[in-house]
Write a protein that holds these residues in place. Structure first.
Motif: not given
Length: 159
Positions: A73-78, A66-71, A38-49
């Motif tokens: 943040y379901p709307d992230a990245f298509g 991407k699959k982990v991030i969407q777990k 969960e922490h890693g998904a949040r950090i990686i997603k934030a890098r895209f800003a």
């Protein structure tokens, strides 16, 4: 099974690395329940800003990341996934996936020029793999339109 770009020699080595990162996260956050995935998904997603092409640094691991991030943040990245890469580069847990992907990201930064999206699957008959995600392509295309036709985007073959 694809052999290229395996970031750990053995499953035991991979398990130990995940355990080490999980313990370090819990200690640093002073939270015995902190979840590495969960922490890693949040950090990686934030890098895209800061950089919409950040996904390229994950190379063959991108769709597993991407699959982990969407777990979380379901709307992230298509919704596009390269199923072969997703299957081949997902770890036994989400934390395993992110730890291997982060190691690949470091390898990418040491080995490839920024923006590279071509990977030779050397141990797999030298097959060329071209990483492209239509979600990010739409942003690059919008940038090109904003900055003008002279802007270089090598993603045109996706259209």
């Amino acid at each position: 099974m694809l052999k290229s770009f395996r970031m750990f020699e053995t499953q035991e080595e991979w398990d130990n690395e995940v355990a080490k990162f999980q313990a370090g996260l819990r200690k640093n956050l002073n939270d015995p329940n902190a979840d590495l995935a969960e922490h890693g998904a949040r950090i990686i997603k934030a890098r895209f800003a800061d950089n919409m092409t950040h996904y390229l640094e994950f190379g063959v691991y991108w769709f597993a990341v991407k699959k982990v991030i969407q777990k979380y943040y379901p709307d992230a990245f298509g919704d596009y996934f390269d199923e072969e890469m997703l299957t081949e580069y997902s770890g036994k847990t989400d934390a395993h996936t992110l730890v291997a992907a982060e190691r690949f990201k470091d390898f990418y930064r040491e080995t490839y020029f920024q923006g590279n999206r071509e990977f030779t699957l050397e141990e797999d008959d030298d097959r060329e793999y071209y990483l492209s995600d239509p979600y990010f392509h739409s942003f690059l295309k919008a940038e090109r339109e904003f900055f003008g036709d002279d802007w270089n985007d090598d993603d045109d073959e996706d259209e």
